[in-house]
Scaffold this active site. Structure first.
Site, short mmCIF file in Angstrom:
data_model
loop_
_atom_site.label_atom_id
_atom_site.label_comp_id
_atom_site.label_asym_id
_atom_site.label_seq_id
_atom_site.Cartn_x
_atom_site.Cartn_y
_atom_site.Cartn_z
N ARG A 1 46.46 77.29 34.84
CA ARG A 1 47.36 77.42 36.00
C ARG A 1 48.82 77.25 35.56
NH1 ARG A 1 45.17 73.69 40.62
NH2 ARG A 1 46.74 74.89 41.78
N ASN B 1 39.68 61.92 39.88
CA ASN B 1 40.48 63.12 40.09
C ASN B 1 41.80 62.63 40.67
OD1 ASN B 1 41.73 65.48 40.69
ND2 ASN B 1 40.00 66.41 41.77
N ALA C 1 47.64 65.58 41.80
CA ALA C 1 48.95 65.85 41.17
C ALA C 1 49.46 64.66 40.37
CB ALA C 1 49.96 66.24 42.25
N PRO D 1 45.94 62.36 45.71
CA PRO D 1 46.61 62.99 46.84
C PRO D 1 46.12 64.40 47.15
CG PRO D 1 48.05 62.90 44.91
CD PRO D 1 46.84 62.06 44.59
N ASN D 2 46.05 64.66 48.43
CA ASN D 2 45.71 65.97 49.02
C ASN D 2 44.24 66.34 48.90
OD1 ASN D 2 48.48 66.58 49.72
ND2 ASN D 2 48.85 66.86 47.54
N GLU E 1 37.89 61.87 33.56
CA GLU E 1 38.87 62.66 34.33
C GLU E 1 38.19 63.93 34.83
OE1 GLU E 1 42.02 64.12 31.84
OE2 GLU E 1 43.18 64.92 33.53
N HIS F 1 38.65 67.56 37.38
CA HIS F 1 39.43 68.46 38.23
C HIS F 1 38.52 69.58 38.70
CE1 HIS F 1 43.11 66.52 36.96
NE2 HIS F 1 42.66 66.58 35.72
N TYR G 1 40.32 75.79 45.14
CA TYR G 1 39.52 74.55 45.13
C TYR G 1 38.13 74.72 45.75
CZ TYR G 1 44.00 72.54 43.84
OH TYR G 1 45.18 72.26 43.19
N ARG H 1 42.16 73.33 52.00
CA ARG H 1 43.32 73.45 51.09
C ARG H 1 43.06 74.53 50.02
NH1 ARG H 1 44.56 69.23 46.20
NH2 ARG H 1 46.53 70.15 45.56
C1 DQA Z 1 43.41 69.05 40.78
C2 DQA Z 1 44.40 69.81 39.89
C3 DQA Z 1 45.80 69.27 40.06
O1 DQA Z 1 46.69 70.02 39.26
C4 DQA Z 1 46.24 69.37 41.50
O2 DQA Z 1 47.51 68.79 41.67
C5 DQA Z 1 45.26 68.80 42.45
C6 DQA Z 1 43.85 69.05 42.23
C7 DQA Z 1 42.00 69.68 40.73
O3 DQA Z 1 41.05 69.00 41.13
O4 DQA Z 1 41.85 70.83 40.35
O5 DQA Z 1 45.62 68.20 43.45
O6 DQA Z 1 43.31 67.73 40.31
#
Ligand code: DQA
Length: 175
Positions: free
Chosen positions: A138, A105, A108, A40-41, A129, A131, A53, A48
């Site tokens: 954080r 990735n 959240a 998501p997002n 995994e 990020h 990011y 964003r």
């Molecule tokens: C994320 C880190 C997560 O905590 C966050 O909710 C994201 C992006 C990252 O790529 O840094 O949506 O996965």
């Protein structure tokens, strides 16, 4: 043999044909394919919270990964969804197709999803995994990952570079 209705042909062949009609005939095996799954997002990357990011968009990350994959002799398929179930389905697909690896990735959902944890456990394909940010540096609610304990490994904190490092890691899984 299961009971049949009037007019149906009660033969083992008819049973087999009926079963085949409901079953995909070919599961395409993809030993050279890496699914790059984004939660998501992440469709909003670029606009964003760029201070966290970065300015890369998911499209620009995909383009860079395509070039890298070509050089490595790997195929990639990058997907994004804001819906947890899609990510679960894609993990199952990676398992059924015996992909080389999944780069995930989960956004959240990393910090909330028992369903993704279980889906990774349910397949034998290695999941890497990733990020962009370093969640450990954080907010406290980002410090726990439901993915890490079932992932082959985790790469975080290098912006778009996290994906590039993960693809290199995936290439090293080839035998
Ligand atoms: C994320 C880190 C997560 O905590 C966050 O909710 C994201 C992006 C990252 O790529 O840094 O949506 O996965």
């Amino acid at each position: 043999m299961r009971p049949v209705g009037r007019g149906a042909i009660a033969t083992p062949l008819a049973d087999k044909l009926a079963f085949a009609a409901r079953t995909p005939i070919v599961t395409v095996m993809s030993a050279n394919l890496v699914l790059v799954l984004n939660g998501p997002n992440l469709n909003l990357l670029g606009s964003r919270e760029p201070e966290i990011y970065g300015h890369d968009t998911l499209d620009s990350i995909a383009a860079a990964l395509e070039d890298q994959a070509l050089a490595l002799g790997i195929e990639i398929d990058l997907r994004q969804s804001n819906h947890e179930g899609h990510l679960v389905d894609w993990l199952h697909e990676a398992g059924a197709r015996r992909c080389l690896a999944v780069i995930l990735n989960a956004g959240a959902f990393t910090h909330t999803s028992v369903a993704l944890h279980d889906a990774i456990k349910a397949i034998t394909v290695p999941v890497i995994e990733v990020h962009l940010s370093n969640p450990h540096a954080r907010e406290a609610f980002r410090h726990h990952s439901f993915i890490s304990s079932v992932a082959r490994g985790t790469i975080c904190g290098f912006g778009a570079g996290s994906y590039a490092l993960a693809l290199d890691a995936a290439a090293r899984l080839r035998q």
